[in-house]
Design an enzyme around this catalytic site. Structure first.
Site, PDB file in Angstrom:
ATOM      1  N   SER A  35       0.808  -1.219   0.000  1.00  0.00           N
ATOM      2  CA  SER A  35       0.000   0.000   0.000  1.00  0.00           C
ATOM      3  C   SER A  35       0.843   1.272   0.000  1.00  0.00           C
ATOM      4  O   SER A  35       0.390   2.320  -0.458  1.00  0.00           O
ATOM      5  CB  SER A  35      -0.942   0.013   1.209  1.00  0.00           C
ATOM      6  OG  SER A  35      -0.212  -0.162   2.416  1.00  0.00           O
ATOM      7  N   GLY A  72      -2.118  -4.117   0.892  1.00  0.00           N
ATOM      8  CA  GLY A  72      -2.274  -5.323   1.693  1.00  0.00           C
ATOM      9  C   GLY A  72      -1.368  -6.466   1.294  1.00  0.00           C
ATOM     10  O   GLY A  72      -1.413  -7.537   1.914  1.00  0.00           O
ATOM     11  N   ASN A 101       3.528  -5.721   5.730  1.00  0.00           N
ATOM     12  CA  ASN A 101       2.283  -6.402   6.113  1.00  0.00           C
ATOM     13  C   ASN A 101       2.551  -7.737   6.795  1.00  0.00           C
ATOM     14  O   ASN A 101       1.767  -8.172   7.641  1.00  0.00           O
ATOM     15  CB  ASN A 101       1.393  -6.594   4.880  1.00  0.00           C
ATOM     16  CG  ASN A 101       0.766  -5.291   4.423  1.00  0.00           C
ATOM     17  OD1 ASN A 101       0.170  -4.560   5.210  1.00  0.00           O
ATOM     18  ND2 ASN A 101       0.917  -4.972   3.144  1.00  0.00           N
ATOM     19  N   ASP A 182      -4.714   6.779   9.821  1.00  0.00           N
ATOM     20  CA  ASP A 182      -4.331   5.443  10.291  1.00  0.00           C
ATOM     21  C   ASP A 182      -2.915   5.392  10.832  1.00  0.00           C
ATOM     22  O   ASP A 182      -2.505   4.406  11.441  1.00  0.00           O
ATOM     23  CB  ASP A 182      -4.512   4.403   9.192  1.00  0.00           C
ATOM     24  CG  ASP A 182      -3.634   4.664   7.960  1.00  0.00           C
ATOM     25  OD1 ASP A 182      -2.732   5.517   8.015  1.00  0.00           O
ATOM     26  OD2 ASP A 182      -3.867   3.998   6.931  1.00  0.00           O
ATOM     27  N   HIS A 185       0.047   5.359   6.537  1.00  0.00           N
ATOM     28  CA  HIS A 185       0.181   5.716   5.123  1.00  0.00           C
ATOM     29  C   HIS A 185       0.303   7.232   4.940  1.00  0.00           C
ATOM     30  O   HIS A 185      -0.414   7.996   5.574  1.00  0.00           O
ATOM     31  CB  HIS A 185      -1.020   5.207   4.329  1.00  0.00           C
ATOM     32  CG  HIS A 185      -1.204   3.738   4.408  1.00  0.00           C
ATOM     33  ND1 HIS A 185      -2.039   3.129   5.328  1.00  0.00           N
ATOM     34  CD2 HIS A 185      -0.651   2.734   3.680  1.00  0.00           C
ATOM     35  CE1 HIS A 185      -1.988   1.818   5.160  1.00  0.00           C
ATOM     36  NE2 HIS A 185      -1.149   1.550   4.173  1.00  0.00           N
TER      37      HIS A 185
END
Length: 212
Positions: A35, A72, A101, A182, A185
């Site tokens: 991502s 992801g 991830n 979040d 990012h």
């Protein structure tokens, strides 16, 4: 039209097509990321990979950027997709930005190391020059685990003698104004800083090939 002339023209068309395809393949830069390279929650043109096209356009006009990053994505997912992408694009350069991830999900780091190592081996067998981008994860995963995760990239870079960038979110990750809510990012403005971080490593990669 006489047969010999038609045959000659057909041969010329085939040769031109092969030369065009070879030139395209020889100048492809393939980005294999998650991502962080897929412009998560942003428009694609706001991501650092899309922004990369402008600064490369003048000095490296023949470089074709193919972004195969998936939000992801794990190292296992990237490894499973990689052979087909190598065959499809025959890239001259490959950027591998994967593994975060895996760590965020608590996967065994030896498996992540093995997956990334296989990707590097496959790229090298395909005569692609690799830039391996490392990453960091939040300290709440435990100092030992986070340190081991960060260190695996340098270990791989040394083992396979590939180009290495320790951390692409320098001056971004801890700046709340450049990160999405979040905390993982970059925002559109943060993506511009990521580009500034990555660009010198990519230019070094491209220049190295020019000199050979």
């Amino acid at each position: 039209m006489p047969f010999k002339i038609r045959l000659l023209l057909s041969s010329i068309v085939v040769m031109l097509t092969l030369n065009i395809n070879a030139a395209h393949a020889a100048s492809t830069l393939l980005i294999m990321g998650d991502s962080l390279s897929a412009a998560h929650n942003l428009r694609q043109q706001e991501g650092w990979v899309s922004l990369l096209k402008k600064p490369l356009a003048h000095s490296y006009p023949n470089v074709v950027i193919e972004n195969a990053s998936v939000s992801g994505e794990t190292s296992q997912g990237g490894l499973s997709r990689f052979p087909a992408l190598l065959k499809q694009y025959a890239p001259k350069w490959v950027v591998i930005e994967l593994g975060a991830n895996d760590a965020l999900r608590g996967y065994p780091l030896d498996q992540t190391t093995l997956n990334l190592g296989k990707m590097i081996e496959q790229a090298q067998l395909a005569n692609s020059t690799v830039l391996l981008i490392g990453n960091r994860i939040p300290q709440n995963y435990g100092k030992r685990y986070t340190d081991m995760f960060f260190g695996l990239y340098k270990t791989l870079a040394d083992q396979y003698d590939v180009n290495y960038m320790p951390f692409m979110l320098k001056n971004v990750a801890l700046n709340k104004t450049l990160m999405q809510q979040d905390g993982l990012h970059p925002t559109a403005e943060g993506q511009k800083v990521v580009l500034k971080n990555v660009l010198p490593y990519l230019i070094q990669l491209l220049d190295k090939e020019k000199k050979q």
